[in-house]
Motif scaffolding. Structure first.
Motif, PDB file in Angstrom:
ATOM      1  N   ILE A 135       0.702  -1.382   0.133  1.00 26.83           N
ATOM      2  CA  ILE A 135       0.133  -0.111   0.016  1.00 26.83           C
ATOM      3  C   ILE A 135       0.858   1.453   0.042  1.00 26.83           C
ATOM      4  CG2 ILE A 135      -1.419   1.476   1.687  1.00 26.83           C
ATOM      5  CD1 ILE A 135      -2.864  -1.296   2.259  1.00 26.83           C
ATOM      6  N   ILE A 136       1.747   1.321   0.898  1.00 24.74           N
ATOM      7  CA  ILE A 136       2.601   2.551   1.007  1.00 24.74           C
ATOM      8  C   ILE A 136       3.538   2.617  -0.368  1.00 24.74           C
ATOM      9  CG2 ILE A 136       4.806   1.498   2.230  1.00 24.74           C
ATOM     10  CD1 ILE A 136       3.136   5.227   2.535  1.00 24.74           C
ATOM     11  N   ARG A 137       4.017   1.865  -0.919  1.00 30.71           N
ATOM     12  CA  ARG A 137       4.672   1.719  -2.188  1.00 30.71           C
ATOM     13  C   ARG A 137       3.841   2.223  -3.559  1.00 30.71           C
ATOM     14  NH1 ARG A 137       7.481  -2.983  -0.366  1.00 30.71           N
ATOM     15  NH2 ARG A 137       6.113  -4.459  -1.482  1.00 30.71           N
ATOM     16  N   LYS A 138       2.397   1.766  -3.486  1.00 26.21           N
ATOM     17  CA  LYS A 138       1.603   2.255  -4.308  1.00 26.21           C
ATOM     18  C   LYS A 138       1.273   3.786  -3.881  1.00 26.21           C
ATOM     19  CE  LYS A 138      -0.740  -2.058  -5.233  1.00 26.21           C
ATOM     20  NZ  LYS A 138      -2.012  -2.667  -5.052  1.00 26.21           N
ATOM     21  N   ILE A 139       1.188   4.305  -2.849  1.00 25.56           N
ATOM     22  CA  ILE A 139       0.798   5.508  -2.447  1.00 25.56           C
ATOM     23  C   ILE A 139       2.135   6.364  -2.936  1.00 25.56           C
ATOM     24  CG2 ILE A 139       0.833   7.008  -0.517  1.00 25.56           C
ATOM     25  CD1 ILE A 139      -0.772   5.166   1.162  1.00 25.56           C
ATOM     26  N   ALA A 140       3.197   5.803  -2.563  1.00 27.38           N
ATOM     27  CA  ALA A 140       4.457   6.645  -3.172  1.00 27.38           C
ATOM     28  C   ALA A 140       4.651   6.595  -4.461  1.00 27.38           C
ATOM     29  CB  ALA A 140       6.011   5.977  -2.425  1.00 27.38           C
ATOM     30  N   LEU A 141       4.444   5.723  -5.408  1.00 28.15           N
ATOM     31  CA  LEU A 141       4.535   5.680  -6.678  1.00 28.15           C
ATOM     32  C   LEU A 141       3.421   6.740  -7.347  1.00 28.15           C
ATOM     33  CD1 LEU A 141       5.604   4.188  -8.950  1.00 28.15           C
ATOM     34  CD2 LEU A 141       3.978   2.640  -9.079  1.00 28.15           C
ATOM     35  N   HIS A 142       2.343   6.824  -6.671  1.00 28.56           N
ATOM     36  CA  HIS A 142       1.048   7.798  -7.268  1.00 28.56           C
ATOM     37  C   HIS A 142       1.769   9.106  -6.969  1.00 28.56           C
ATOM     38  CE1 HIS A 142      -2.735   9.657  -7.917  1.00 28.56           C
ATOM     39  NE2 HIS A 142      -2.556  10.283  -6.783  1.00 28.56           N
ATOM     40  N   ALA A 143       2.587   9.479  -6.001  1.00 28.87           N
ATOM     41  CA  ALA A 143       3.324  10.621  -5.723  1.00 28.87           C
ATOM     42  C   ALA A 143       4.436  10.976  -6.534  1.00 28.87           C
ATOM     43  CB  ALA A 143       3.610  10.744  -4.205  1.00 28.87           C
ATOM     44  N   GLY A 144       4.855   9.901  -7.238  1.00 32.22           N
ATOM     45  CA  GLY A 144       5.882  10.092  -8.181  1.00 32.22           C
ATOM     46  C   GLY A 144       7.445   9.638  -7.464  1.00 32.22           C
ATOM     47  N   VAL A 145       7.263   8.977  -6.534  1.00 35.80           N
ATOM     48  CA  VAL A 145       8.349   8.373  -5.759  1.00 35.80           C
ATOM     49  C   VAL A 145       8.598   6.825  -5.800  1.00 35.80           C
ATOM     50  CG1 VAL A 145       9.845   8.099  -3.467  1.00 35.80           C
ATOM     51  CG2 VAL A 145       8.493  10.259  -4.185  1.00 35.80           C
ATOM     52  N   ALA A 146       9.725   6.400  -6.375  1.00 39.07           N
ATOM     53  CA  ALA A 146       9.841   4.868  -6.209  1.00 39.07           C
ATOM     54  C   ALA A 146      10.136   4.182  -4.982  1.00 39.07           C
ATOM     55  CB  ALA A 146      10.607   4.380  -7.543  1.00 39.07           C
ATOM     56  N   LEU A 147       9.458   3.601  -4.408  1.00 41.61           N
ATOM     57  CA  LEU A 147       9.825   3.370  -2.802  1.00 41.61           C
ATOM     58  C   LEU A 147      10.204   1.686  -3.026  1.00 41.61           C
ATOM     59  CD1 LEU A 147      10.051   4.569  -0.061  1.00 41.61           C
ATOM     60  CD2 LEU A 147       7.515   3.689   0.175  1.00 41.61           C
ATOM     61  N   THR A 148      11.581   1.243  -2.372  1.00 44.64           N
ATOM     62  CA  THR A 148      11.862  -0.075  -2.089  1.00 44.64           C
ATOM     63  C   THR A 148      11.222  -0.475  -0.760  1.00 44.64           C
ATOM     64  OG1 THR A 148      14.098   0.422  -1.578  1.00 44.64           O
ATOM     65  CG2 THR A 148      13.467   0.298  -3.837  1.00 44.64           C
ATOM     66  N   SER A 149      11.227  -1.632  -0.670  1.00 47.16           N
ATOM     67  CA  SER A 149      11.058  -2.255   0.724  1.00 47.16           C
ATOM     68  C   SER A 149      12.305  -2.105   1.619  1.00 47.16           C
ATOM     69  CB  SER A 149      11.181  -3.906   0.566  1.00 47.16           C
ATOM     70  OG  SER A 149      10.017  -4.582  -0.128  1.00 47.16           O
ATOM     71  N   GLU A 150      13.505  -1.836   1.391  1.00 47.58           N
ATOM     72  CA  GLU A 150      14.458  -1.340   2.023  1.00 47.58           C
ATOM     73  C   GLU A 150      14.485   0.026   2.712  1.00 47.58           C
ATOM     74  OE1 GLU A 150      15.118  -2.680  -1.058  1.00 47.58           O
ATOM     75  OE2 GLU A 150      15.439  -4.703  -0.193  1.00 47.58           O
ATOM     76  N   GLN A 151      13.660   0.855   2.079  1.00 52.38           N
ATOM     77  CA  GLN A 151      13.405   2.197   2.571  1.00 52.38           C
ATOM     78  C   GLN A 151      12.117   2.256   3.590  1.00 52.38           C
ATOM     79  OE1 GLN A 151      12.962   3.530  -1.619  1.00 52.38           O
ATOM     80  NE2 GLN A 151      14.857   4.820  -1.327  1.00 52.38           N
ATOM     81  N   ILE A 152      11.582   1.157   3.826  1.00 52.67           N
ATOM     82  CA  ILE A 152      10.561   1.278   4.751  1.00 52.67           C
ATOM     83  C   ILE A 152      10.989   0.511   5.840  1.00 52.67           C
ATOM     84  CG2 ILE A 152       8.290   0.459   5.456  1.00 52.67           C
ATOM     85  CD1 ILE A 152       7.627   0.150   2.058  1.00 52.67           C
ATOM     86  N   GLU A 153      11.305   1.391   6.921  1.00 52.48           N
ATOM     87  CA  GLU A 153      11.894   0.772   8.351  1.00 52.48           C
ATOM     88  C   GLU A 153      10.690  -0.134   9.136  1.00 52.48           C
ATOM     89  OE1 GLU A 153      13.972   3.315  10.900  1.00 52.48           O
ATOM     90  OE2 GLU A 153      15.294   3.957   9.047  1.00 52.48           O
TER      91      GLU A 153
END
Length: 151
Positions: A69-87
Motif C-alpha cells: 500500500i505505501i509503495r503504491k501511495i509513493a508511486l502515485h506521488a512520483g516516488v519509487a519506494l523500495t522495501s529497504e526504504q521502509i523501516e
C-alpha cells in the motif's frame, strides 16, 4: 547566661527558617525540573517521528499488505519506494476511537527526504483516493500527513 540562652534560641529560630526555605526551594526546583522535562519530551518525540508518515482514513482489509500500500501511495506521488526504504509500517490505535473509522497507518521511512518527496508529490496531485492505488469498491479520499505528536 541568660543572653547565651536568648542567642541560642535566636540561632535555632534562624536555623528552622533556613531549613524551611531550603525545603521550599527544593520543591520549586523539582517542579521546574518536571516542567523542563515536559517541554523536552514532545520535542524528543517529534524528533523521533521526523521520518514518519501517518495515513488516515484508508479502509482496512483483512488481507492487506501495508508495504504494498505505501509503495503504491509513493508511486502515485512520483516516488519509487523500495522495501529497504521502509523501516516499519503498521496500523495503530487512534488517540480517540470512533466507531466505523479505520485505524491509521504509521510508516517510518529510512530518511526524511523520502517522506518530504511523497508529501510534496501528493500535494501536487491534490490528494489521493483509494482508486488511485487500486483498492476496489467506491473511491474514498484518504489523507497522508506527517506523523506529529499530540501536543
Amino acid at each position: 547566661m541568660e543572653r547565651m540562652k536568648e542567642s541560642q534560641a535566636g540561632l535555632q529560630n534562624d536555623l528552622e527558617d533556613t531549613k524551611q526555605l531550603i525545603c521550599k526551594l527544593k520543591s520549586e526546583i523539582k517542579n521546574n525540573v518536571k516542567l523542563i522535562e515536559e517541554i523536552k519530551s514532545p520535542k524528543q518525540q517529534q524528533w523521533g517521528r521526523l521520518n514518519n508518515l501517518e495515513i488516515v482514513g484508508l479502509p482496512e482489509k483483512s488481507n492487506e499488505s501495508l508495504p504494498d500500500i505505501i509503495r503504491k501511495i509513493a508511486l502515485h506521488a512520483g516516488v519509487a519506494l523500495t522495501s529497504e526504504q521502509i523501516e516499519f509500517i503498521h496500523r495503530v490505535q487512534p488517540r480517540q476511537h470512533i466507531s466505523g473509522r479505520p485505524k491509521p497507518i504509521v510508516v517510518k521511512l529510512s530518511n526524511r527526504d523520502l517522506k518530504d518527496h511523497i508529501l510534496s508529490g501528493l500535494r501536487r496531485k491534490r490528494g489521493i483516493q483509494t482508486s488511485d492505488i487500486g483498492i476496489s469498491g467506491s473511491s474514498q479520499k484518504f489523507f497522508v500527513n506527517e506523523h506529529l505528536t499530540p501536543i
